[in-house]
Write an enzyme that holds these catalytic residues in place. Structure first.
Site, PDB file in Angstrom:
ATOM      1  CG  ASP A 152      10.074   1.779  -1.745  1.00 29.92           C
ATOM      2  OD1 ASP A 152       9.359   1.159  -0.934  1.00 29.92           O
ATOM      3  OD2 ASP A 152       9.637   2.715  -2.441  1.00 29.92           O
ATOM      4  CG  HIS A 206      10.947   3.706   3.115  1.00 30.88           C
ATOM      5  ND1 HIS A 206      10.948   2.463   3.747  1.00 30.88           N
ATOM      6  CD2 HIS A 206      10.158   3.572   2.025  1.00 30.88           C
ATOM      7  CE1 HIS A 206      10.195   1.631   3.053  1.00 30.88           C
ATOM      8  NE2 HIS A 206       9.698   2.280   2.012  1.00 30.88           N
ATOM      9  CE  LYS A 248       3.324   3.930   1.659  1.00 27.56           C
ATOM     10  NZ  LYS A 248       3.433   2.560   1.140  1.00 27.56           N
ATOM     11  CG  HIS A 293       4.198   8.063   1.314  1.00 29.27           C
ATOM     12  ND1 HIS A 293       3.876   7.845  -0.011  1.00 29.27           N
ATOM     13  CD2 HIS A 293       5.349   7.396   1.534  1.00 29.27           C
ATOM     14  CE1 HIS A 293       4.791   7.080  -0.559  1.00 29.27           C
ATOM     15  NE2 HIS A 293       5.703   6.784   0.354  1.00 29.27           N
TER      16      HIS A 293
END
Length: 178
Positions: free
Chosen positions: A123, A41, A45, A70
């Protein structure tokens, strides 16, 4: 390799996502697919400077704008790799909110796939409970109180309840009124 923090975070998010998925009745094949989506996920980045990722303080407006890219980078990267093409959309939607105030696409409600909703809860939970360059991790109770404040607007109630059940199975005292 770029960010040990992000690698550890992604592994924990994948583990929490699978636990949530299983609590929601996912069979092994779907749970494995969810694990892979959650694990990747934050691959976007790679496109964000380490000076932003590892900054020990609050991000300024320009840094925050770059950080918010990102998920878009995640979708771009994964969609170019044939075996990951289908999970690109799922992984990239981890900052969307049920009320449409999330990013990068401002998706709302049922437009956000269940797998993405699961990854979102995992997350946020890990981001809150893990140590960050700019703060110590919160307690389980503190993190769940914050998640509960997002119930129905930012996070899916069923996914949050599934997380609570998995944590309760570990013996955590959980103050939520689910």
């Amino acid at each position: 390799a770029k960010s040990p923090f992000t690698a550890g975070h992604s592994e924990r998010v994948a583990e929490f996502a699978v636990r949530i998925g299983r609590a929601l009745g996912f069979e092994e094949g779907r749970a494995r697919w969810l694990w892979r989506s959650a694990l990747m996920h934050d691959i976007g980045k790679l496109g964000v400077s380490n000076s932003i990722l590892d900054k020990p303080g609050k991000l300024d407006d320009e840094e925050w704008r770059q950080m918010r890219l990102h998920p878009t980078y995640t979708e771009q990267i994964l969609s170019r790799i044939n075996p990951f093409r289908e999970m690109a959309r799922i992984a990239a939607a981890h900052h969307e909110k049920l009320d449409g105030t999330g990013y990068p696409k401002a998706l709302a409600g049922e437009d956000i796939d269940l797998d993405s909703r699961i990854i979102t809860v995992a997350d946020i939970y890990d981001a809150l409970t893990a140590d960050r360059p700019y703060r110590a991790g919160l307690s389980v109770d503190e993190a769940l109180a914050i998640l509960d404040s997002l119930r129905g607007t930012g996070v899916d109630p069923a996914c949050l309840d599934a997380l609570v059940r998995t944590l309760a199975g570990e013996g955590h005292a959980l103050p939520l009124a689910a």
